[in-house]
Design an enzyme around this catalytic site. Structure first.
Site, PDB file in Angstrom:
ATOM      1  N   SER A  30       0.859  -1.191   0.000  1.00 27.33           N
ATOM      2  CA  SER A  30       0.000   0.000   0.000  1.00 27.33           C
ATOM      3  C   SER A  30       0.887   1.229   0.000  1.00 27.33           C
ATOM      4  O   SER A  30       2.036   1.170   0.481  1.00 27.33           O
ATOM      5  CB  SER A  30      -0.866   0.002   1.268  1.00 27.33           C
ATOM      6  OG  SER A  30      -1.487   1.256   1.424  1.00 27.33           O
ATOM      7  N   TYR A  38      -2.017  -0.481  10.530  1.00 22.08           N
ATOM      8  CA  TYR A  38      -2.020  -0.813   9.098  1.00 22.08           C
ATOM      9  C   TYR A  38      -0.723  -0.346   8.434  1.00 22.08           C
ATOM     10  O   TYR A  38      -0.086  -1.106   7.693  1.00 22.08           O
ATOM     11  CB  TYR A  38      -3.242  -0.163   8.441  1.00 22.08           C
ATOM     12  CG  TYR A  38      -3.412  -0.454   6.966  1.00 22.08           C
ATOM     13  CD1 TYR A  38      -3.894  -1.681   6.531  1.00 22.08           C
ATOM     14  CD2 TYR A  38      -3.110   0.506   5.997  1.00 22.08           C
ATOM     15  CE1 TYR A  38      -4.073  -1.947   5.171  1.00 22.08           C
ATOM     16  CE2 TYR A  38      -3.287   0.250   4.646  1.00 22.08           C
ATOM     17  CZ  TYR A  38      -3.764  -0.976   4.235  1.00 22.08           C
ATOM     18  OH  TYR A  38      -3.936  -1.241   2.895  1.00 22.08           O
TER      19      TYR A  38
HETATM   20  P1  NAI Z   1     -11.105  -6.151   0.508  1.00 21.00           P
HETATM   21  O1  NAI Z   1     -11.431  -6.090   1.952  1.00 21.00           O
HETATM   22  O2  NAI Z   1     -12.188  -5.888  -0.486  1.00 21.00           O
HETATM   23  O3  NAI Z   1     -10.425  -7.538   0.136  1.00 21.00           O
HETATM   24  C1  NAI Z   1      -9.508  -8.179   0.982  1.00 21.00           C
HETATM   25  C2  NAI Z   1      -9.749  -9.662   0.917  1.00 21.00           C
HETATM   26  O4  NAI Z   1      -8.843 -10.304   1.822  1.00 21.00           O
HETATM   27  C3  NAI Z   1     -11.180 -10.019   1.370  1.00 21.00           C
HETATM   28  O5  NAI Z   1     -11.791 -10.903   0.478  1.00 21.00           O
HETATM   29  C4  NAI Z   1     -10.945 -10.617   2.740  1.00 21.00           C
HETATM   30  O6  NAI Z   1     -11.930 -11.565   3.122  1.00 21.00           O
HETATM   31  C5  NAI Z   1      -9.572 -11.240   2.584  1.00 21.00           C
HETATM   32  N1  NAI Z   1      -8.980 -11.461   3.896  1.00 21.00           N
HETATM   33  C6  NAI Z   1      -8.925 -10.583   4.926  1.00 21.00           C
HETATM   34  N2  NAI Z   1      -8.399 -11.163   6.009  1.00 21.00           N
HETATM   35  C7  NAI Z   1      -8.097 -12.441   5.659  1.00 21.00           C
HETATM   36  C8  NAI Z   1      -7.538 -13.545   6.363  1.00 21.00           C
HETATM   37  N3  NAI Z   1      -7.196 -13.440   7.649  1.00 21.00           N
HETATM   38  N4  NAI Z   1      -7.389 -14.710   5.703  1.00 21.00           N
HETATM   39  C9  NAI Z   1      -7.755 -14.817   4.410  1.00 21.00           C
HETATM   40  N5  NAI Z   1      -8.300 -13.816   3.695  1.00 21.00           N
HETATM   41  C10 NAI Z   1      -8.467 -12.638   4.317  1.00 21.00           C
HETATM   42  O7  NAI Z   1      -9.915  -5.108   0.331  1.00 21.00           O
HETATM   43  P2  NAI Z   1      -9.115  -4.629  -0.973  1.00 21.00           P
HETATM   44  O8  NAI Z   1      -9.237  -3.158  -1.016  1.00 21.00           O
HETATM   45  O9  NAI Z   1      -9.447  -5.436  -2.160  1.00 21.00           O
HETATM   46  O10 NAI Z   1      -7.621  -4.943  -0.479  1.00 21.00           O
HETATM   47  C11 NAI Z   1      -6.786  -5.934  -1.034  1.00 21.00           C
HETATM   48  C12 NAI Z   1      -5.361  -5.611  -0.635  1.00 21.00           C
HETATM   49  O11 NAI Z   1      -4.992  -4.356  -1.161  1.00 21.00           O
HETATM   50  C13 NAI Z   1      -5.165  -5.511   0.879  1.00 21.00           C
HETATM   51  O12 NAI Z   1      -3.925  -6.095   1.242  1.00 21.00           O
HETATM   52  C14 NAI Z   1      -5.136  -4.020   1.116  1.00 21.00           C
HETATM   53  O13 NAI Z   1      -4.412  -3.686   2.276  1.00 21.00           O
HETATM   54  C15 NAI Z   1      -4.476  -3.536  -0.132  1.00 21.00           C
HETATM   55  N6  NAI Z   1      -4.716  -2.138  -0.462  1.00 21.00           N
HETATM   56  C16 NAI Z   1      -5.981  -1.658  -0.669  1.00 21.00           C
HETATM   57  C17 NAI Z   1      -6.164  -0.326  -0.990  1.00 21.00           C
HETATM   58  C18 NAI Z   1      -7.500   0.268  -1.244  1.00 21.00           C
HETATM   59  O14 NAI Z   1      -7.579   1.498  -1.377  1.00 21.00           O
HETATM   60  N7  NAI Z   1      -8.583  -0.505  -1.335  1.00 21.00           N
HETATM   61  C19 NAI Z   1      -5.017   0.590  -1.112  1.00 21.00           C
HETATM   62  C20 NAI Z   1      -3.742  -0.025  -0.890  1.00 21.00           C
HETATM   63  C21 NAI Z   1      -3.615  -1.342  -0.574  1.00 21.00           C
END
Ligand code: NAI
Length: 259
Positions: free
Chosen positions: A150, A163
């Site tokens: 991120s 985070y």
């Molecule tokens: P999201 O919450 O939509 O997706 C994250 C996924 O990871 C979900 O399906 C969730 O169930 C899964 N997950 C969470 N904890 C888990 C665990 N303990 N075991 C297995 N699966 C688990 O979030 P998003 O936005 O798609 O994020 C994806 C990645 O991108 C994350 O690492 C986030 O930190 C990173 N990110 C997101 C940004 C944003 O603006 N949305 C910006 C920068 C980084």
């Protein structure tokens, strides 16, 4: 199933049932990869994700487990290998935001531990297990480890220090892994998204709408999952093999220091 192993590259995406992970998974499926999705739960969203991957002509396999539970890692990797064949591309995408956005001086140790256990500890040891399997055989396709960190790896937000610390730690892990694997055929890259429209940011979308309108993101728009998916496929193509260890900013210019 295993008779087909090796015909198409196999990409494993953690946290792949929605958001950025699903967009990355779809981009790899569209590029001719079979795709393993892992996530913490198999629900309607997970089933829909599998259907979307299969609609792109790819084989899909879903395994539900908590990334923070290290004892589940080996079983999950073995199941994926049995279903789709050896993994060529690992995409570390699963992650959670701050448990509470609030004053750093009130940050609770248990919330810090929760975030670190998934984003950093879980990802690090899952990668360790996956890499051992990858090194145990020669690759038939370009191989890579992509880790979604991120902008928060470098840009401070005191109200979600847990985070930011988890992502900064992940960035250092990627550097160390790139060095460890530099003399292999496995490229190691960090993808550093900015503000991306997903379920993770939905609760703060009005705040970011305002900040983007006020010029926070030089590109003048939210990022979309597809922005990350396209870059992930390119990085994993083998074309960037000599660029191992590279950090790719996917943030519309957000991280560029400005006057
Ligand atoms: P999201 O919450 O939509 O997706 C994250 C996924 O990871 C979900 O399906 C969730 O169930 C899964 N997950 C969470 N904890 C888990 C665990 N303990 N075991 C297995 N699966 C688990 O979030 P998003 O936005 O798609 O994020 C994806 C990645 O991108 C994350 O690492 C986030 O930190 C990173 N990110 C997101 C940004 C944003 O603006 N949305 C910006 C920068 C980084």
């Amino acid at each position: 199933m295993t008779a087909e192993a090796g015909k198409r590259p196999v990409t494993l995406v953690t946290g792949g049932r929605r958001g950025i992970g699903l967009a990355i998974a779809e981009a790899f499926a569209a590029a001719g990869h079979d795709v393993a999705l892992t996530d913490i739960v198999r629900d309607d969203a997970a089933d829909a994700a599998i259907a979307r991957i299969e609609a792109l002509g790819a084989r899909a396999h879903f395994v539900a487990f908590d990334l923070a539970d290290l004892s589940a890692h080996e079983t999950a990797l073995a199941e994926i290998e049995a279903a789709l064949g050896p993994v060529d591309i690992l995409v570390n995408n699963a992650g959670i935001g701050a448990v509470v956005r609030g004053d750093l001086l009130e940050l609770l140790p248990e919330n810090f531990d929760t975030v670190l256990a998934v984003n950093l500890r879980g990802t690090l040891f899952f990668t360790q297990a996956a890499v051992k399997r990858m090194l145990a055989r020669r690759g038939l396709h370009p191989r890579a480890i992509l880790t979604v960190s991120s902008v928060s790896a470098a840009l401070a937000s005191p109200e979600r220090t847990d985070y930011c610390v988890s992502k900064a730690g992940l960035a250092m892990f990627v550097q160390n892994l790139a060095l460890r694997l530099a003399d292999t055929d496995i490229g190691v890259f960090e993808l550093r998204p900015g503000i991306i429209r997903t379920d993770m940011t939905v609760k703060v979308s009005e705040k970011y709408d305002r900040l983007i309108a006020d010029g926070l993101v030089p590109a003048g728009r939210w990022g979309e999952g597809a922005d990350i998916g396209r870059a992930a496929v390119a990085l994993a193509s083998g074309a960037f093999g000599f660029a191992t260890g590279t950090v790719v900013n996917l943030d519309g210019g957000l991280a560029i220091p400005r006057l």
